[in-house]
Enzyme design. Structure first.
Site, PDB file in Angstrom:
ATOM      1  N   GLU A  73       1.129  -1.059   0.358  1.00  0.00           N
ATOM      2  CA  GLU A  73       0.196  -0.137   0.068  1.00  0.00           C
ATOM      3  C   GLU A  73       0.530   0.846  -0.177  1.00  0.00           C
ATOM      4  OE1 GLU A  73      -2.911  -0.853   3.336  1.00  0.00           O
ATOM      5  OE2 GLU A  73      -4.088  -1.819   1.651  1.00  0.00           O
ATOM      6  N   ARG A 129       5.743  -7.728   8.040  1.00  0.00           N
ATOM      7  CA  ARG A 129       4.396  -8.532   7.931  1.00  0.00           C
ATOM      8  C   ARG A 129       3.962  -8.968   6.827  1.00  0.00           C
ATOM      9  NH1 ARG A 129       0.458  -3.797   7.737  1.00  0.00           N
ATOM     10  NH2 ARG A 129      -0.972  -4.884   8.886  1.00  0.00           N
ATOM     11  N   ARG A 177      -6.052 -11.032  -5.333  1.00  0.00           N
ATOM     12  CA  ARG A 177      -4.846 -10.356  -4.538  1.00  0.00           C
ATOM     13  C   ARG A 177      -5.339 -11.623  -2.645  1.00  0.00           C
ATOM     14  NH1 ARG A 177      -7.116  -5.188  -0.563  1.00  0.00           N
ATOM     15  NH2 ARG A 177      -6.179  -5.217   1.735  1.00  0.00           N
ATOM     16  N   ASP A 183      -8.489  -9.026   4.322  1.00  0.00           N
ATOM     17  CA  ASP A 183      -8.072  -8.140   5.307  1.00  0.00           C
ATOM     18  C   ASP A 183      -9.049  -8.019   6.331  1.00  0.00           C
ATOM     19  OD1 ASP A 183      -7.090  -5.281   6.332  1.00  0.00           O
ATOM     20  OD2 ASP A 183      -8.296  -4.399   4.593  1.00  0.00           O
ATOM     21  N   GLU A 242     -12.496  -2.232  11.935  1.00  0.00           N
ATOM     22  CA  GLU A 242     -12.846  -1.216  11.269  1.00  0.00           C
ATOM     23  C   GLU A 242     -13.838  -2.225  10.179  1.00  0.00           C
ATOM     24  OE1 GLU A 242      -8.893  -1.543   9.176  1.00  0.00           O
ATOM     25  OE2 GLU A 242      -9.155  -1.132   6.825  1.00  0.00           O
ATOM     26  N   HIS A 289     -15.587  -8.052   1.953  1.00  0.00           N
ATOM     27  CA  HIS A 289     -15.147  -5.860   1.005  1.00  0.00           C
ATOM     28  C   HIS A 289     -16.447  -5.151   0.450  1.00  0.00           C
ATOM     29  CE1 HIS A 289     -12.102  -3.531   0.769  1.00  0.00           C
ATOM     30  NE2 HIS A 289     -11.189  -4.233   1.140  1.00  0.00           N
TER      31      HIS A 289
END
Ligand code: GCW
Length: 575
Positions: free
Chosen positions: A207, A240, A253, A282, A310, A420
């Site tokens: 990212e 990570r 992904r 995620d 989140e 997502h």
């Protein structure tokens, strides 16, 4: 003390009984465990005695030892005081004035010690190079000095490009001698002030963050260079695996972490730990476990769980996360990991976590890091007992509501393996039609559901992206076959016609409608339960929770109406 008198109240702490006897016993196993017998606490270390005192307060008897040596919180706190994915106010560590609130940090330390947390990363993984400048290291030392008596070590997230960004080297290439030297000196500088400094956490080539890949090097080259700098002092690197869109750009992904790291297995120094999120995507409300935990055979690994919600309603929704983490542990044996990290949900809000019930997730993370065998129910019972008055403790419906809340969230946000379909950027609320051309496709909801008038879901089987092949047996075959794939993962692994019959006898479309509605019904039920519990909870907390439950209901209905509306339209248009 009632909540109204002490707004900062967390679970029970500090009120130690005077008549306990404490003994050090050097023959106990070599860790910070304790033994409690009546009112006598025995431990090998002073820390063990401290942990034992809190356990005594919880009413524990018998012997207990920490399962993991590394029980670490990750704060995604920026140096300007904002918090990435923080929903409980600003950072307790950072502000533009560079002022540390000693009393507050001490309260934080005690709360963590009471549940066995023994490490904390003080800044965001999207790390500022400034973190490693003198002024900030002074502050890290100040925090470390407050945390030390509570058995908590500090760690820092580091930006891989730091020496270059600060203008102190020409490059950040991990094989460059000047760069290596810079990091060695930096480690020396840190350890001079903080002899028990824990080490670095790194998000690299992910990212937009810099990393070894920028110089044609591998993650192993990068991690090892930092590991070598920390090694003389006993420090570790938590590297990570959350990477996508770099070397394997264009691949599904959810497959990219394994594609990137599996070939590096065996190449990392022994003080490098690979840190991976529980799922391959995620932090969604439900994901299958991340197959990287099986794929890396030689590299020590840690799981990264997200305490801050989140994608689970943030601090607006009551969602108790222990059942989600226990689900992960049912696939990845706790003994496969050397440690566990939790992305913190802590901020300057008076109740620390925004939602009173979000405190339960911080609590549960600590308790599971100490003992992953504890059940979600046991932890919820402990927390309710220590958080509210005894009348609440006697109300089994409160525990029931907590235990059902994660499944309910899955039902009203993303049933049957959907994932997502969140609004861009802030990840609160649904956006099933989400597509923005200038964004990476992996941020767009349409990439994940691919719905049209006939079908929905992503084919990740051998006829599609073949993500199923990253799983060992029996999961590989189980997930690959639409007839054996558990329905909870159906739309994660399969592309499915709306007319397919589900186990319930309903079609997929009918089942989806049933699930969304079921999620909403559950939240309506929480409101009833909370109403009935009114006399058992102090007025202030009762009201604050009630307000958030109303918001949760509104949001659950929005998820249902927007998603069913959108998917329904696609089918209508077809007819
Ligand atoms: O979940 C995503 C978040 C980002 C986060 C990233 C990561 C810290 O939306 O805010 O960045 O994951 O884990 O690196």
């Amino acid at each position: 003390m009632s909540y109204a008198e002490d707004g900062s109240r967390l679970w029970l702490r500090g009120e130690m009984s005077k008549d306990i006897t404490q003994k050090i016993d050097p023959n106990m196993p070599d860790d910070d465990g304790y033994r409690i017998s009546g009112s006598t606490i025995t431990a090998r270390t002073e820390m063990g005695l401290l942990y034992g005192r809190y356990a005594y307060l919880r009413g524990e008897q018998g012997e207990s030892h920490p399962f993991y040596k590394l029980r670490i919180l990750n704060h995604w706190d920026n140096l300007d005081g904002s918090i990435e994915r923080g929903y409980a106010g600003k950072s307790i560590f950072w502000n533009n004035r560079l002022e540390i609130d000693h009393q507050l940090i001490e309260q934080y330390a005690e709360a963590n010690a009471s549940i066995g947390i023994n490490g904390t990363v003080l800044n965001n993984v999207n790390a500022s190079p400034k973190m490693l400048t003198r002024a900030y290291i002074n502050k890290v030392k100040e925090v470390a000095d407050i945390l030390r008596p509570w058995g908590i070590r500090v760690y820092l997230s580091v930006n891989f490009g730091t020496p270059k960004a600060l203008g102190e080297t020409k490059t950040a290439d991990p094989l460059d001698p000047q760069v290596k030297k810079w990091w060695k000196n930096k480690a020396k500088e840190i350890y001079k002030d903080i002899p028990d400094f824990g080490g670095f956490l790194v998000k690299a080539n992910s990212e937009g963050q810099p990393g070894p890949f920028d110089y044609g090097r591998t993650h192993a080259d990068g991690a090892n260079m930092l590991a070598d700098a920390l090694k003389p002092y006993g420090g570790i690197v938590m590297w990570r695996s959350f990477v996508y869109g770099a070397k394997h750009q264009g691949e599904d992904r959810v497959k990219q972490a394994v594609s990137e790291f599996a070939e590096l297995d065996g190449q990392f120094r022994d003080n490098v730990i690979l840190q991976s999120k529980n799922g391959p995507l995620d932090f969604q409300p439900r994901e299958p476990y991340a197959p990287i935990f099986d794929q890396m055979k030689k590299t020590p690994q840690m799981a990264e769980l997200q305490i801050t919600q989140e994608y689970l309603g943030q601090s607006w929704h009551l969602v108790y996360l222990a059942p989600m983490w226990k689900e992960f542990f049912s696939f990845v044996k706790p003994s496969k990991l050397v440690g566990i990290a939790g992305v913190a949900n802590i901020g300057l809000d008076k109740n620390w976590c925004g939602h009173h019930f979000s405190q339960a997730n911080w609590y549960a993370f600590g308790r599971l890091a100490w003992n992953p065998e504890l059940s979600s129910r046991e932890i919820a019972e402990e927390w309710v007992k220590q958080t509210f008055d005894s009348k609440a403790e006697a109300n089994p419906k409160l525990i029931g509501m907590m235990l059902r809340s994660r499944e309910a969230c899955v039902d009203y946000m993303m049933p049957l393996g959907l994932h997502h379909i969140f609004k861009f950027d802030h990840h609160m609320g649904p956006q099933p039609d989400g597509y923005i051309a200038r964004y990476p496709i992996e941020w767009c909801p349409v990439y994940y559901h691919r719905a049209n008038g006939d079908s929905i879901g992503v084919d990740r089987t051998h006829t599609g992206t073949n993500a199923t092949s990253q799983y060992p047996e029996p999961y590989c075959s189980l997930y690959d076959d639409i007839n054996t794939c558990p329905e909870r993962y159906l739309l994660w692994f399969h592309r499915v016609p709306w007319t397919r019959r589900m186990n319930s006898g309903r079609t997929l479309w009918e089942e989806m409608q049933w699930r969304y509605n079921q999620g909403v019904r559950e939240v309506e039920d929480y409101i009833r339960i909370w109403q009935e519990a009114r006399q058992q909870i102090d007025e202030q907390r009762w009201k604050e929770v009630n307000d958030r439950l109303q918001r949760q209901l509104k949001d659950a209905k929005e998820w249902r109406d927007v998603c069913l509306g959108y998917f329904g339209k696609l089918q209508e248009n077809k007819r």
